[in-house]
Design a protein around this motif. Structure first.
Motif, PDB file in Angstrom:
ATOM      1  N   SER A 194      -5.514  14.809  -7.043  1.00  0.00           N
ATOM      2  CA  SER A 194      -5.483  13.440  -6.203  1.00  0.00           C
ATOM      3  C   SER A 194      -3.648  12.772  -7.104  1.00  0.00           C
ATOM      4  O   SER A 194      -3.562  12.462  -7.590  1.00  0.00           O
ATOM      5  CB  SER A 194      -6.462  12.256  -7.396  1.00  0.00           C
ATOM      6  OG  SER A 194      -7.309  12.604  -6.167  1.00  0.00           O
TER       7      SER A 194
ATOM      8  N   ALA B  99       0.841  -1.354   0.152  1.00  0.00           N
ATOM      9  CA  ALA B  99      -0.073  -0.517   0.247  1.00  0.00           C
ATOM     10  C   ALA B  99       0.490   0.787  -0.033  1.00  0.00           C
ATOM     11  O   ALA B  99       2.151   1.428   0.318  1.00  0.00           O
ATOM     12  CB  ALA B  99      -0.856  -0.218   1.595  1.00  0.00           C
ATOM     13  N   PRO B 100       0.475   2.280  -0.930  1.00  0.00           N
ATOM     14  CA  PRO B 100       1.204   3.739  -0.409  1.00  0.00           C
ATOM     15  C   PRO B 100       1.054   4.336   1.130  1.00  0.00           C
ATOM     16  O   PRO B 100       0.385   3.732   1.524  1.00  0.00           O
ATOM     17  CB  PRO B 100       0.285   4.826  -2.099  1.00  0.00           C
ATOM     18  CG  PRO B 100      -0.942   3.789  -2.157  1.00  0.00           C
ATOM     19  CD  PRO B 100      -0.599   2.656  -1.654  1.00  0.00           C
TER      20      PRO B 100
ATOM     21  N   GLU C 230       4.843   6.099  -2.694  1.00  0.00           N
ATOM     22  CA  GLU C 230       5.247   4.690  -2.567  1.00  0.00           C
ATOM     23  C   GLU C 230       6.115   4.543  -1.330  1.00  0.00           C
ATOM     24  O   GLU C 230       6.984   5.253  -1.489  1.00  0.00           O
ATOM     25  CB  GLU C 230       5.209   3.955  -3.616  1.00  0.00           C
ATOM     26  CG  GLU C 230       4.271   3.604  -4.495  1.00  0.00           C
ATOM     27  CD  GLU C 230       2.521   3.566  -4.138  1.00  0.00           C
ATOM     28  OE1 GLU C 230       3.602   2.298  -2.944  1.00  0.00           O
ATOM     29  OE2 GLU C 230       1.535   3.873  -4.771  1.00  0.00           O
TER      30      GLU C 230
ATOM     31  N   THR D 152      -4.282  10.200   2.994  1.00  0.00           N
ATOM     32  CA  THR D 152      -4.186   8.908   3.933  1.00  0.00           C
ATOM     33  C   THR D 152      -3.026   8.619   4.392  1.00  0.00           C
ATOM     34  O   THR D 152      -1.662   8.737   3.332  1.00  0.00           O
ATOM     35  CB  THR D 152      -4.835   7.869   3.293  1.00  0.00           C
ATOM     36  OG1 THR D 152      -6.015   7.401   3.114  1.00  0.00           O
ATOM     37  CG2 THR D 152      -4.479   6.354   4.391  1.00  0.00           C
TER      38      THR D 152
ATOM     39  N   GLU E 182      -6.839  12.023  -1.904  1.00  0.00           N
ATOM     40  CA  GLU E 182      -7.729  11.804  -2.949  1.00  0.00           C
ATOM     41  C   GLU E 182      -9.096  13.503  -3.084  1.00  0.00           C
ATOM     42  O   GLU E 182      -9.139  13.814  -2.040  1.00  0.00           O
ATOM     43  CB  GLU E 182      -8.984  10.844  -2.598  1.00  0.00           C
ATOM     44  CG  GLU E 182      -7.959   9.010  -2.584  1.00  0.00           C
ATOM     45  CD  GLU E 182      -8.416   8.565  -1.452  1.00  0.00           C
ATOM     46  OE1 GLU E 182      -9.853   7.692  -2.516  1.00  0.00           O
ATOM     47  OE2 GLU E 182      -8.197   8.157  -0.671  1.00  0.00           O
TER      48      GLU E 182
ATOM     49  N   THR F 236      -0.670   9.712  -5.274  1.00  0.00           N
ATOM     50  CA  THR F 236       0.139   8.607  -4.048  1.00  0.00           C
ATOM     51  C   THR F 236       1.721   8.406  -4.371  1.00  0.00           C
ATOM     52  O   THR F 236       2.545   9.282  -5.035  1.00  0.00           O
ATOM     53  CB  THR F 236      -0.410   7.161  -4.211  1.00  0.00           C
ATOM     54  OG1 THR F 236       0.506   6.597  -5.408  1.00  0.00           O
ATOM     55  CG2 THR F 236      -1.789   7.158  -4.381  1.00  0.00           C
TER      56      THR F 236
ATOM     57  N   VAL G 108       1.389   7.092   1.142  1.00  0.00           N
ATOM     58  CA  VAL G 108       0.661   8.699   1.046  1.00  0.00           C
ATOM     59  C   VAL G 108      -0.603   8.307  -0.023  1.00  0.00           C
ATOM     60  O   VAL G 108      -0.139   8.115  -0.864  1.00  0.00           O
ATOM     61  CB  VAL G 108       1.989   9.741   1.072  1.00  0.00           C
ATOM     62  CG1 VAL G 108       0.333  11.098   0.931  1.00  0.00           C
ATOM     63  CG2 VAL G 108       2.496   9.984   2.168  1.00  0.00           C
ATOM     64  N   LYS G 109      -1.385   8.554   0.082  1.00  0.00           N
ATOM     65  CA  LYS G 109      -2.506   8.572  -0.467  1.00  0.00           C
ATOM     66  C   LYS G 109      -3.862  10.070  -0.416  1.00  0.00           C
ATOM     67  O   LYS G 109      -3.871  10.376   0.394  1.00  0.00           O
ATOM     68  CB  LYS G 109      -3.129   7.520  -0.643  1.00  0.00           C
ATOM     69  CG  LYS G 109      -4.402   7.391  -1.518  1.00  0.00           C
ATOM     70  CD  LYS G 109      -5.433   6.431  -1.441  1.00  0.00           C
ATOM     71  CE  LYS G 109      -6.035   5.537  -2.304  1.00  0.00           C
ATOM     72  NZ  LYS G 109      -6.332   4.524  -1.986  1.00  0.00           N
TER      73      LYS G 109
END
Length: 607
Positions: A29, A2-3, A33, A71, A8, A31, A5-6
């Protein structure tokens, strides 16, 4: 995986000076990694810093995060309480701002400040934190790592402060580091030094980073992926290599074009200029600070035996590292700092050393434009009044005549007449610098001293200012003394270039001569330190070069020995540090200060 930082559909608003709420980040938006370095690039006002700060759940005064989702490491940042955010910032997320000088408390030792976040978050005991900080100082190539923490901020250089700021960010081992223009204010050799240690520290730790910058050449060395922003929206996202080699968006293409400075120096009438007497000459100037002794040498000499001349309608570029004497030279020419010895001539006549002793017409003929328009413009006065003051002082214009001339001046710098009613806080950084230039033009000067006029601006806005300077020179024939630490800019706008180091002229020649192979060791160092717009340039810089760039200190004082001796890779101990350094004329037309002959330098620098 999962990244880390995300983001949106992030939306941020800000209130303008009229109370209107404007959307400054529009449904962004992307991400990041784990272990990835993502760059946010764009011109001023693109939203890059606003987005970076939003990652920490922070919005600057007057702005609000009004929508979207952020996130971080599986946690929803915008749903956190203030207490949870305080625990996040400085612990799991660290921020490295542009101005290190403004980030440190001048009254506290550096070590105590570097470990402060580790103590606030109770990450480790003081003794362990101090040991870790010293290890970071060593890793970040700070001088005397065991003792540098005992110093205060004013006792270290700008580049050292920036690395100490990085140590402060890394001491808690954060999962994400946000670098916000961390090298913009540094000269080229200091910048390469800082970039190199930053990249090494990030790579060895596998640190995830967001790198905010307007400098594509720097981003090319640091980032795995680039996000191009304009007016709060994303215009392009791609791997760094693909952005540099085959950008798809027109705005990205314009950023790449602006990063490769075009020759803007007025080439017309060169032959005629050669026969024209100089408008300003500087002869054997020695200047500095503190008490002047009976020999005319100040206690803290900054400039040593400076000679130069500037023809009408031409541009002389002055370049060198921070502290080399560039701005001091401008202050001497303007009369703001009287020379201890030597003289400044205007049209062949000596000028009084102090501005207070010069006539009104002498003051009018030489104007200065400072780096920071923010501090140069009175925030309590509208633009029309700021421009009207020199018109009244130098030309006696009042009433309608003054208003008409203000409108003409705004048109000259490509600003609308309506700007006259606005205050400095109501216009952008690029517009402020145009007003700053218009104020100098109001005097109708023969020479404008441009002191780092584009260094605080992004690439696109800076390019527009350079185009404007060249256009004005063609139209009204004004001469410029152009001071910068950006060699690419100097080579683009100047007819003649002078390279200073520790108050001495190391090399002086035409722009064309500077483009040819540099022979003076310092010129070579300076030119080689300019980041190239290609990936891997920083990694391929030789270890030998890096040591030359970062070791040794300048020799200052009254002697005429070479100030570059301690850092010079071709120095001759027992001669260069003892004998006065001669000025030699090279076959390419430039003059250099060096004991080595041209033939020796060619052999020593071959390969």
């Amino acid at each position: 995986m999962a990244p880390l930082v995300k983001i949106e559909k992030l939306r941020v608003t800000a209130r303008d000076d009229y109370g209107r709420e404007l959307v400054i980040v529009k449904d962004v938006s992307f991400t990041v990694e784990p272990g990835e370095v993502v760059a946010l690039i764009g011109e001023s006002g693109s939203g890059k810093t606003t987005i970076a700060l939003s990652l920490m759940g922070y919005a600057r005064a007057g702005s609000r995060i009004v929508g979207g989702k952020i996130t971080f490491d599986g946690r929803e940042v915008l749903a956190m309480s203030q207490r949870e955010l305080a625990s996040l910032r400085g612990r799991d997320m660290a921020y490295v701002p542009q101005s290190a000088a403004a980030s440190f408390n001048p009254a506290r030792p550096l070590l105590k400040q570097v470990i402060e976040s580790s103590q606030i978050h109770r990450v480790m005991p003081v003794v362990e934190a101090e040991a870790k900080a010293v290890a970071l100082f060593r890793e970040l190539v700070l001088p005397n790592p065991e003792k540098v923490g005992e110093r205060y901020p004013h006792q270290v250089s700008g580049g050292q402060l920036q690395r100490l700021l990085a140590a402060m960010a890394l001491v808690t081992e954060p999962k994400l580091v946000i670098f916000d223009e961390p090298t913009t204010a540094l000269d080229v050799t200091t910048q390469i030094e800082v970039l190199r240690v930053f990249k090494k520290a990030i790579k060895e730790r596998g640190t995830t980073a967001v790198y905010v910058s307007h400098d594509l050449a720097v981003v090319a060395q640091m980032a795995d992926r680039i996000i191009v922003l304009r007016d709060g929206t994303i215009h392009e996202v791609d791997a760094t290599g693909r952005i540099l080699s085959s950008p798809k968006n027109d705005y990205t293409k314009s950023l790449l074009a602006a990063a490769e400075p075009q020759v803007r120096a007025a080439a017309a009438a060169t032959t005629q200029r050669r026969a024209t007497p100089p408008v300003v000459e500087v002869r054997s100037v020695i200047a500095g600070y503190g008490k002047v002794d009976r020999d005319g040498i100040p206690a803290l000499p900054v400039l040593r035996d400076i000679n130069l001349s500037i023809k009408p309608g031409s541009t002389l570029g002055i370049i060198g590292e921070s502290g080399c004497g560039k701005s001091t030279l401008a202050r001497v020419v303007a009369g703001l700092l009287p020379a201890a010895r030597g003289e400044v001539q205007l049209d062949g006549m000596p000028l009084p050393r102090a501005a207070a002793e010069r006539t009104r017409d002498q003051l009018r003929r030489i104007q200065i434009v400072f780096q920071s328009a923010d501090t140069a413009l009175n925030p309590a006065r509208p633009i029309g009044r700021i421009l009207g003051r020199p018109l009244e002082f130098y030309h006696g214009l009042t009433g309608d005549k003054r208003r008409r001339r203000v409108t003409e001046l705004l048109d000259m710098v490509r600003l609308p007449a309506t700007i006259a009613e606005r205050y400095p806080s109501e216009i952008s950084g690029g517009q402020k610098q145009r007003v700053n230039l218009a104020r100098a033009l109001a005097a109708e000067p023969s020479l404008i001293l441009c002191d780092e006029v584009t260094s605080a601006l992004d690439t696109v806005v800076g390019a527009a200012i350079l185009d404007l300077l060249a256009e004005l020179q063609r139209e009204i024939g004004v001469a410029y003394l152009f001071i910068s630490h950006d060699l690419s800019t100097v080579k683009a706008v100047c007819d003649q270039v002078m390279i200073l180091y520790a108050g001495q002229i190391m090399e002086h020649g035409s722009r064309q001569a500077l483009h040819r192979r540099p022979l003076h060791p310092y010129s070579d160092l300076l030119i080689s330190s300019v980041p190239e717009l290609r990936q891997g340039w920083l990694d391929r810089m030789s270890e030998r070069f890096f040591k030359e760039a970062t070791t040794g200190v300048a020799r200052t004082g009254r002697e005429q020995t070479c100030s570059f001796f301690e850092r010079c890779p071709v120095r001759i101990p027992g001669r260069c540090d003892v004998e006065p350094t001669p000025v030699r004329r090279l076959s390419k037309g430039a003059e250099i200060r060096c004991l080595r002959t041209e033939e020796e330098l060619v052999k020593l620098t071959a390969g």
